[in-house]
Design a protein around this motif. Sequence first.
Motif, PDB file in Angstrom:
ATOM      1  N   ARG A 137       0.833  -1.218   0.000  1.00 56.51           N
ATOM      2  CA  ARG A 137       0.000   0.000   0.000  1.00 56.51           C
ATOM      3  C   ARG A 137       0.860   1.257   0.000  1.00 56.51           C
ATOM      4  O   ARG A 137       0.363   2.349  -0.278  1.00 56.51           O
ATOM      5  N   GLY A 138       2.136   1.092   0.322  1.00 56.53           N
ATOM      6  CA  GLY A 138       3.036   2.225   0.510  1.00 56.53           C
ATOM      7  C   GLY A 138       3.601   2.169   1.916  1.00 56.53           C
ATOM      8  O   GLY A 138       2.963   1.648   2.842  1.00 56.53           O
ATOM      9  N   VAL A 165      -5.373   4.935   2.660  1.00 57.17           N
ATOM     10  CA  VAL A 165      -4.527   5.447   1.580  1.00 57.17           C
ATOM     11  C   VAL A 165      -3.798   4.295   0.908  1.00 57.17           C
ATOM     12  O   VAL A 165      -3.264   3.406   1.568  1.00 57.17           O
ATOM     13  N   VAL A 166      -3.773   4.319  -0.423  1.00 56.85           N
ATOM     14  CA  VAL A 166      -2.927   3.417  -1.200  1.00 56.85           C
ATOM     15  C   VAL A 166      -2.099   4.284  -2.147  1.00 56.85           C
ATOM     16  O   VAL A 166      -2.622   5.222  -2.755  1.00 56.85           O
ATOM     17  N   VAL A 167      -0.822   3.972  -2.257  1.00 51.93           N
ATOM     18  CA  VAL A 167       0.095   4.752  -3.077  1.00 51.93           C
ATOM     19  C   VAL A 167       0.495   3.939  -4.310  1.00 51.93           C
ATOM     20  O   VAL A 167       0.899   2.773  -4.187  1.00 51.93           O
ATOM     21  N   LEU A 168       0.370   4.543  -5.484  1.00 53.09           N
ATOM     22  CA  LEU A 168       0.705   3.882  -6.739  1.00 53.09           C
ATOM     23  C   LEU A 168       1.575   4.796  -7.590  1.00 53.09           C
ATOM     24  O   LEU A 168       1.728   5.989  -7.281  1.00 53.09           O
ATOM     25  N   ALA A 348      -4.202  -2.519  -3.441  1.00 53.24           N
ATOM     26  CA  ALA A 348      -2.857  -2.686  -2.894  1.00 53.24           C
ATOM     27  C   ALA A 348      -2.192  -3.946  -3.434  1.00 53.24           C
ATOM     28  O   ALA A 348      -0.976  -3.964  -3.680  1.00 53.24           O
ATOM     29  N   SER A 349      -2.979  -4.987  -3.645  1.00 49.84           N
ATOM     30  CA  SER A 349      -2.415  -6.211  -4.212  1.00 49.84           C
ATOM     31  C   SER A 349      -1.845  -5.959  -5.606  1.00 49.84           C
ATOM     32  O   SER A 349      -0.794  -6.486  -5.972  1.00 49.84           O
ATOM     33  N   ARG A 352       1.877  -4.500  -6.512  1.00 52.75           N
ATOM     34  CA  ARG A 352       3.062  -5.281  -6.861  1.00 52.75           C
ATOM     35  C   ARG A 352       3.575  -4.892  -8.243  1.00 52.75           C
ATOM     36  O   ARG A 352       4.747  -5.042  -8.554  1.00 52.75           O
ATOM     37  N   TYR A 353       2.657  -4.420  -9.085  1.00 54.44           N
ATOM     38  CA  TYR A 353       3.019  -4.035 -10.448  1.00 54.44           C
ATOM     39  C   TYR A 353       3.031  -2.521 -10.621  1.00 54.44           C
ATOM     40  O   TYR A 353       3.445  -2.036 -11.673  1.00 54.44           O
ATOM     41  N   HIS A 354       2.553  -1.787  -9.641  1.00 51.25           N
ATOM     42  CA  HIS A 354       2.405  -0.340  -9.788  1.00 51.25           C
ATOM     43  C   HIS A 354       3.007   0.418  -8.609  1.00 51.25           C
ATOM     44  O   HIS A 354       2.607   1.536  -8.319  1.00 51.25           O
ATOM     45  N   GLY A 355       3.980  -0.199  -7.922  1.00 50.20           N
ATOM     46  CA  GLY A 355       4.526   0.422  -6.730  1.00 50.20           C
ATOM     47  C   GLY A 355       5.616   1.434  -7.019  1.00 50.20           C
ATOM     48  O   GLY A 355       6.057   1.620  -8.164  1.00 50.20           O
ATOM     49  N   LEU A 356       6.055   2.128  -5.966  1.00 50.18           N
ATOM     50  CA  LEU A 356       7.112   3.133  -6.050  1.00 50.18           C
ATOM     51  C   LEU A 356       8.343   2.625  -5.321  1.00 50.18           C
ATOM     52  O   LEU A 356       8.247   1.865  -4.353  1.00 50.18           O
ATOM     53  N   SER A 357       9.516   3.091  -5.746  1.00 50.09           N
ATOM     54  CA  SER A 357      10.737   2.759  -5.020  1.00 50.09           C
ATOM     55  C   SER A 357      10.696   3.394  -3.633  1.00 50.09           C
ATOM     56  O   SER A 357      10.062   4.434  -3.420  1.00 50.09           O
ATOM     57  N   GLY A 358      11.382   2.765  -2.697  1.00 51.12           N
ATOM     58  CA  GLY A 358      11.431   3.296  -1.336  1.00 51.12           C
ATOM     59  C   GLY A 358      12.067   4.666  -1.272  1.00 51.12           C
ATOM     60  O   GLY A 358      11.661   5.521  -0.486  1.00 51.12           O
TER      61      GLY A 358
END
Length: 499
Positions: A137-138, A165-168, A348-349, A352-358
């Motif tokens: 989710r972030g 909140v979900v972060v993409l 959020a699942s 896995r394909y739409h996440g951001l780098s830390g």
Amino acid sequence: MYTPLQKESRAPATCFGSATTQDVGSSHQDGLERECPRNTDRKLPGLYGVGDPTAMFSSDSSCLSSRGKVIKWFWDSAEEGYRTYHMDQYDEDKNPSGIINLGTSENKLCFDLLSRRLSQSDMLRVEPSLLQYPDWRGHPFLREEVAKFLSYYCKSPAPLKPENVVVLNGGASVFSALATVLCEAGEAFLIPTPYYGAITQHVYLYGNVRLAFVYLDSEVTGLDTRPFQLTVEKLELALQGAKSEGVKVKGLILINPQNPLGNVYSPRELQEFLGFAARHKLHVIVDEVYMLSVFEESLGYRSVLGLERLPDPQRTHVMWATSKDFGMSGLRFGTLYTENRDVATAVASLCRYHGLSGLLQFQMAQLLRDRDWINQVYLPENHSRLKAAHTYVSGELRALGVPFLSGGAGFFLWVDLRKYLRQGTWEEEMVLWRRFLDSKVLLSFGKAFECKEPGWFRVIFADKAHRLRLGMQRLRRVLEGKSQEAEDIPPHQDPGEQH
């Protein structure tokens, strides 16, 4: 300001997204946004209608699946303007005769402010947790800052919750994920037109979800107070039209502030639209990506998250990104806020394909929590520059006698060039669009936004003074029927060098 003559009210037509008319881009997404013509040699009439759109490719000799061929077709058929622009992009020093881009909705006015802020030492941090898999989710620290940020700027009556909140990585991903988890394949969202046409791809390519159009007219009817006005009556008619064609509508998409019209919905209108959706048990996706780009304070912009009461909180989903308000379309940061925990978990699942780098999540958290810089430095200067650029382009259009709509929000003017079309057809609209491109200025034409009437164009004004000046000179030359000249003529009005 454009004020059309009143006409009798008429029912809006309902249609389904045609793959031959949409702009292909990445969401609000990015510099890959393209409102450019498609190659219409091969149409996909069934893509959003009844039937299997992959059937027409079944006999093709290709290593791609039929679905892959449809996806590739989207890319291949939308490249003309954007490809031409990138092969001949204007550069003040290296290519001064190149194409000026007044078609892509990006804010290019505040790079100086952003580069200074993003280069400060508090933005540079590397630790093990930022290089490892996060909560999809972030990171919790980022979701907490997003919740605080939205609570403050959306004027939420109660603090928003980080767990909602979900972060993409951008608005396109938010649209794609929501369409996939809210709809069955072949179901539809209602969307008023004209609208940001790239949404067509966002909801179709993963989710196979179509769009049911609520066509709006430029003429002010008996029930309207402004051109292209959305009403509950028009929503009801469009919904019934979709049902009569056997299409199940699962939701409504609202863009507020609106792209390409530049206007905002009043709190009363928002409540009416949300009430309509609640009565029909429809989800509502509210795209608020321009919420901090309202440069006319008199508009009284109100976020859905700032309303006292939502008719159906579990079916109301709000998205925002930094691409427009912070001029960071290349950083790929978008957020979803929803009180529906099942929706949040499903989206959020897909992160896995739409996440951001830390590392980027850390930078975004630092930026969003810096309220002093945002309020005292960035927003006042950004609004001032947007207003100055808007004033300049508006003045140039008025000098040409060209009608336009401008709501005081966003980066664009919705310009009425119908009088320059000899026959008032979509073909003539494309002829005019290509004349602009041949004269080295890229605009977005109305069919890319599913406008009902040929001859409307979107003109971006959120650019530096010298590029605006040159772009408007070239636009003027086309409309006045002048040939390409070696040197551009002096402008009617200078936008100011402070941009």
